[in-house]
Design an enzyme around this catalytic site. Structure first.
Site, PDB file in Angstrom:
ATOM      1  N   LYS A   1      52.094  47.987  41.960  1.00 35.77           N
ATOM      2  CA  LYS A   1      51.426  46.846  42.596  1.00 35.77           C
ATOM      3  C   LYS A   1      51.524  47.002  44.096  1.00 35.77           C
ATOM      4  O   LYS A   1      52.597  47.299  44.630  1.00 35.77           O
ATOM      5  CB  LYS A   1      52.117  45.537  42.179  1.00 35.77           C
ATOM      6  CG  LYS A   1      51.454  44.289  42.715  1.00 35.77           C
ATOM      7  CD  LYS A   1      50.333  43.829  41.833  1.00 35.77           C
ATOM      8  CE  LYS A   1      49.409  42.816  42.490  1.00 35.77           C
ATOM      9  NZ  LYS A   1      48.391  43.440  43.382  1.00 35.77           N
TER      10      LYS A   1
ATOM     11  N   LYS B   1      60.209  44.739  47.130  1.00 38.66           N
ATOM     12  CA  LYS B   1      59.696  43.372  47.254  1.00 38.66           C
ATOM     13  C   LYS B   1      59.437  42.738  45.882  1.00 38.66           C
ATOM     14  O   LYS B   1      59.827  41.599  45.633  1.00 38.66           O
ATOM     15  CB  LYS B   1      58.386  43.431  48.051  1.00 38.66           C
ATOM     16  CG  LYS B   1      57.853  42.107  48.529  1.00 38.66           C
ATOM     17  CD  LYS B   1      56.468  42.268  49.190  1.00 38.66           C
ATOM     18  CE  LYS B   1      56.483  43.241  50.350  1.00 38.66           C
ATOM     19  NZ  LYS B   1      55.171  43.261  51.060  1.00 38.66           N
TER      20      LYS B   1
ATOM     21  N   LYS C   1      51.053  51.546  46.827  1.00 36.00           N
ATOM     22  CA  LYS C   1      50.267  51.202  48.023  1.00 36.00           C
ATOM     23  C   LYS C   1      49.154  52.218  48.162  1.00 36.00           C
ATOM     24  O   LYS C   1      49.270  53.347  47.679  1.00 36.00           O
ATOM     25  CB  LYS C   1      51.147  51.279  49.277  1.00 36.00           C
ATOM     26  CG  LYS C   1      50.619  50.471  50.434  1.00 36.00           C
ATOM     27  CD  LYS C   1      50.967  49.007  50.264  1.00 36.00           C
ATOM     28  CE  LYS C   1      50.646  48.163  51.459  1.00 36.00           C
ATOM     29  NZ  LYS C   1      51.401  46.901  51.406  1.00 36.00           N
TER      30      LYS C   1
ATOM     31  N   THR D   1      50.615  34.501  51.729  1.00 38.30           N
ATOM     32  CA  THR D   1      51.639  35.241  52.483  1.00 38.30           C
ATOM     33  C   THR D   1      52.215  34.367  53.587  1.00 38.30           C
ATOM     34  O   THR D   1      53.436  34.293  53.768  1.00 38.30           O
ATOM     35  CB  THR D   1      51.061  36.547  53.054  1.00 38.30           C
ATOM     36  OG1 THR D   1      50.382  37.236  52.004  1.00 38.30           O
ATOM     37  CG2 THR D   1      52.157  37.437  53.615  1.00 38.30           C
TER      38      THR D   1
ATOM     39  N   ASN E   1      44.832  37.738  58.464  1.00 38.57           N
ATOM     40  CA  ASN E   1      45.070  36.720  57.441  1.00 38.57           C
ATOM     41  C   ASN E   1      46.486  36.143  57.570  1.00 38.57           C
ATOM     42  O   ASN E   1      46.678  34.919  57.538  1.00 38.57           O
ATOM     43  CB  ASN E   1      44.854  37.348  56.058  1.00 38.57           C
ATOM     44  CG  ASN E   1      45.350  36.467  54.938  1.00 38.57           C
ATOM     45  OD1 ASN E   1      46.469  36.614  54.447  1.00 38.57           O
ATOM     46  ND2 ASN E   1      44.535  35.511  54.551  1.00 38.57           N
TER      47      ASN E   1
ATOM     48  N   SER F   1      49.474  37.124  44.023  1.00 42.12           N
ATOM     49  CA  SER F   1      48.673  38.175  43.368  1.00 42.12           C
ATOM     50  C   SER F   1      49.031  38.261  41.883  1.00 42.12           C
ATOM     51  O   SER F   1      48.163  38.431  41.029  1.00 42.12           O
ATOM     52  CB  SER F   1      48.958  39.537  44.004  1.00 42.12           C
ATOM     53  OG  SER F   1      48.099  39.784  45.094  1.00 42.12           O
TER      54      SER F   1
HETATM   55  N1  GLU Z   1      49.581  43.807  50.932  1.00 37.57           N
HETATM   56  C1  GLU Z   1      50.458  42.740  50.564  1.00 37.57           C
HETATM   57  C2  GLU Z   1      51.893  43.179  50.737  1.00 37.57           C
HETATM   58  O1  GLU Z   1      52.195  44.054  51.507  1.00 37.57           O
HETATM   59  C3  GLU Z   1      50.137  42.165  49.201  1.00 37.57           C
HETATM   60  C4  GLU Z   1      50.251  43.101  48.042  1.00 37.57           C
HETATM   61  C5  GLU Z   1      49.730  42.536  46.735  1.00 37.57           C
HETATM   62  O2  GLU Z   1      49.298  41.407  46.691  1.00 37.57           O
HETATM   63  O3  GLU Z   1      49.774  43.299  45.746  1.00 37.57           O
HETATM   64  O4  GLU Z   1      52.797  42.613  50.161  1.00 37.57           O
END
Ligand code: GLU
Length: 411
Positions: A66, A90, A102, A186, A216, A344
Site C-alpha cells: 500500500k 506507517k 510506493k 492526512t 493537499n 485509504s
Molecule cells: N501518499 C500517502 C502517504 O505517504 C498516502 C498513501 C495511501 O493512501 O496509500 O502516506
C-alpha cells in the site's frame, strides 16, 4: 546519506532501543520487489517521449502493498524505496491490514498538458497492472497526484483487468468510488495526532503554527488549524512563503495564489524563502512538502517547540539529534501523516463491500484510531525512555514481528 540510507539509519536507531529478531531486521533491510519501467507517451505535438516509472513493493508481511505514486522531477528508485519502507512502518503503526509500497514517475507534471498527464497516468498503470490489485498492491495519491489522476488510473486498471470493484486504487475522487473524508484525511489526521499529544508535549491550548507546503496536505493543515482557532503565522508553496506574526487567513492566501500564480505581493505579510519559514518563531512547525528539509545545517536554528511531520522523511537523523538536544519534540511522519493511508484503507473496504460511509463516520473512526495509536507511541516513548520516532518504530516493529513469526512458520 540518501533517503533510503536515512530510513535504514532510523531503523537501526530504533533497534538499539527495541531489538527484534534477525529475521525481521533482514526482511526490513530490503524490498521484496522493485520494478523500473520505461513508459512511452505520445505528446500533443505527435512526438513520443519516454518516462521512467517505478513501483517498489517493500513488504507484504501485514497485508497487500500500500502506498502512493509520486510525480516529481526528483523521484527516483532510491527515493521511492525509502518511501515504500516508511509506508511499511506507517501501516504497521496504524494497525491497518496493509503492507508497504510506493511508486513514482520522474516528471515535472507542470510541464505537461492535461491530456499528456492523463496518458502518462494511464501509461504507468499499463506498465504495472499485473502487479496491482485489491489484494495485491493498492496505489494512492502522493506528491502531485490528485484524486482525478487516481480516477484515470482506476479506470485504466478496470479496462485492462475487467475488475469493476474500484478497489485497486484509493484516494479517488468521489465520482469514481472515492471515500468521503479522504481529501482531508492526512491533514485532519495530523490535527488529531496534535490534539492527542498536545498536553504531553507541553503545548498551550492556543498555538502558533508555520506550514511548509500548500498541496493537499499543507493547504489542508493550514485550514484545519485556522478553523480551530490557532494562528497560522506562515504558509509556503514550492517557490516561497508568507509570514505574518498576527496570522494569515489560509483561504485568502489560496485565493491570492490562484489569481497571481505566486504568493509574492500578498498584503500585510512578509514574503520569505522556504528556508526562512523553517526557522521562524512558532509553537508548531509543519513540514508538509518533501524529504530532507530539516538537516544538520538548519536544525540548530529551528525555533519551534514541536515539529509535526506531515511530509515523509522531512527530518534527517542528524537533525533529529540536534533537535532532541535543544528540547524540540518531533512528532514523526509515520504517526503524524498516517491519516491518509488509514482513510485509504476505509475507502478500499467500502469499495469491496459496496458501501458508502458518511464523512462524519469516516473522520470519527480516524480520530479514534489516531488517539489510540498516539497514546501507544507516547507510552512506548516513556517505557523505552526514548524519542517519539524510535517509539513509533517500536510500536510498528512489535506488530511486524508477530507477522514475521507467522510467516516463518509457513516456510
Ligand atoms: N501518499 C500517502 C502517504 O505517504 C498516502 C498513501 C495511501 O493512501 O496509500 O502516506
Amino acid at each position: 546519506m540518501n533517503a533510503f540510507e536515512e530510513a535504514q539509519e532510523q531503523l537501526r536507531r530504533s533497534l538499539a532501543v527495541f531489538p527484534v529478531s534477525d529475521e525481521l531486521h533482514a526482511r526490513l533491510a530490503r524490498a521484496e520487489r522493485e520494478v523500473t519501467v520505461s513508459i512511452p507517451i505520445t505528446m500533443d505535438d505527435g512526438s513520443v517521449r519516454m518516462f521512467e516509472g517505478y513501483r517498489v513493493q517493500y513488504s507484504s508481511l501485514r497485508g497487500p502493498y500500500k502506498g502512493g505514486v509520486r510525480f516529481h522531477p526528483q523521484a527516483d528508485i532510491n527515493e521511492v524505496r525509502a518511501l515504500a519502507f516508511w509506508m511499511t512502518m506507517k501501516c504497521a503503526l496504524a494497525g491497518i491490514p496493509m503492507g508497504g509500497g510506493k511508486g513514482g514517475i520522474t516528471v515535472e507534471p507542470r510541464s505537461l498538458s492535461a491530456q499528456e498527464l492523463e496518458r502518462l497516468a494511464r501509461g504507468w498503470v499499463r506498465a504495472f497492472y499485473a502487479l496491482l490489485g485489491p489484494d495485491q498492491d493498492i496505489p494512492a495519491p502522493d506528491v502531485n497526484t490528485t484524486p482525478e489522476i487516481m480516477c484515470w488510473m482506476s479506470e485504466e486498471y478496470e479496462k485492462l483487468t475487467g475488475d469493476t470493484r474500484n478497489a485497486a486504487f484509493t484516494g479517488k475522487a468521489l465520482t469514481c468510488g472515492g471515500s468521503e473524508g479522504r481529501g482531508a484525511a492526512t491533514s485532519a489526521g495530523g490535527f488529531y495526532v496534535f490534539e492527542a499529544l498536545r498536553t504531553h508535549v507541553g503545548l498551550p491550548e492556543h498555538i502558533t503554527i508555520a506550514v511548509q507546503g500548500m498541496g493537499n496536505v499543507g493547504g489542508g493543515t493550514a485550514h484545519i488549524f485556522h478553523e480551530h482557532g490557532h494562528t497560522v503565522v506562515a504558509m509556503s508553496d514550492s517557490k516561497g512563503g508568507l509570514y505574518s506574526a498576527s496570522g494569515l487567513n489560509p483561504k485568502a492566501v489560496e485565493n491570492y495564489k490562484k489569481e497571481h500564480k505566486s504568493l509574492e505581493g500578498f498584503p500585510d505579510a512578509e514574503y520569505i524563502s522556504n528556508e526562512e519559514l523553517l526557522e521562524l518563531p512558532c509553537d508548531v512547525l509543519v513540514p508538509a512538502a518533501l524529504e530532507n528539509q530539516i538537516t544538520r545545517n538548519n536544525a540548530g536554528k529551528i525555533q519551534a517547540k514541536v515539529v509535526l511531520e506531515l511530509a515523509n522523511g522531512p527530518t534527517s537523523t542528524e537533525a533529529d539529534d540536534i533537535l532532541f538536544g535543544k528540547g524540540v519534540t518531533v512528532i514523526p511522519d509515520i504517526l503524524a501523516n498516517s491519516g491518509g493511508v488509514v482513510v485509504s484503507t476505509y475507502e478500499w473496504e467500502q469499495n469491496l463491500k459496496g458501501e458508502h460511509w458518511s464523512e462524519k463516520d469516516v473522520l470519527d473512526k480516524l480520530r479514534v484510531l489516531l488517539n489510540r495509536e498516539s497514546e501507544n507511541v507516547w507510552e512506548m516513548s516513556v517505557k523505552l525512555e526514548t524519542d517519539l520516532r524510535r517509539a513509533a518504530f517500536a510500536v510498528a516493529l512489535e506488530r511486524l514481528e508477530k507477522a514475521a513469526k507467522l510467516a516463518a512458520q509457513a516456510l
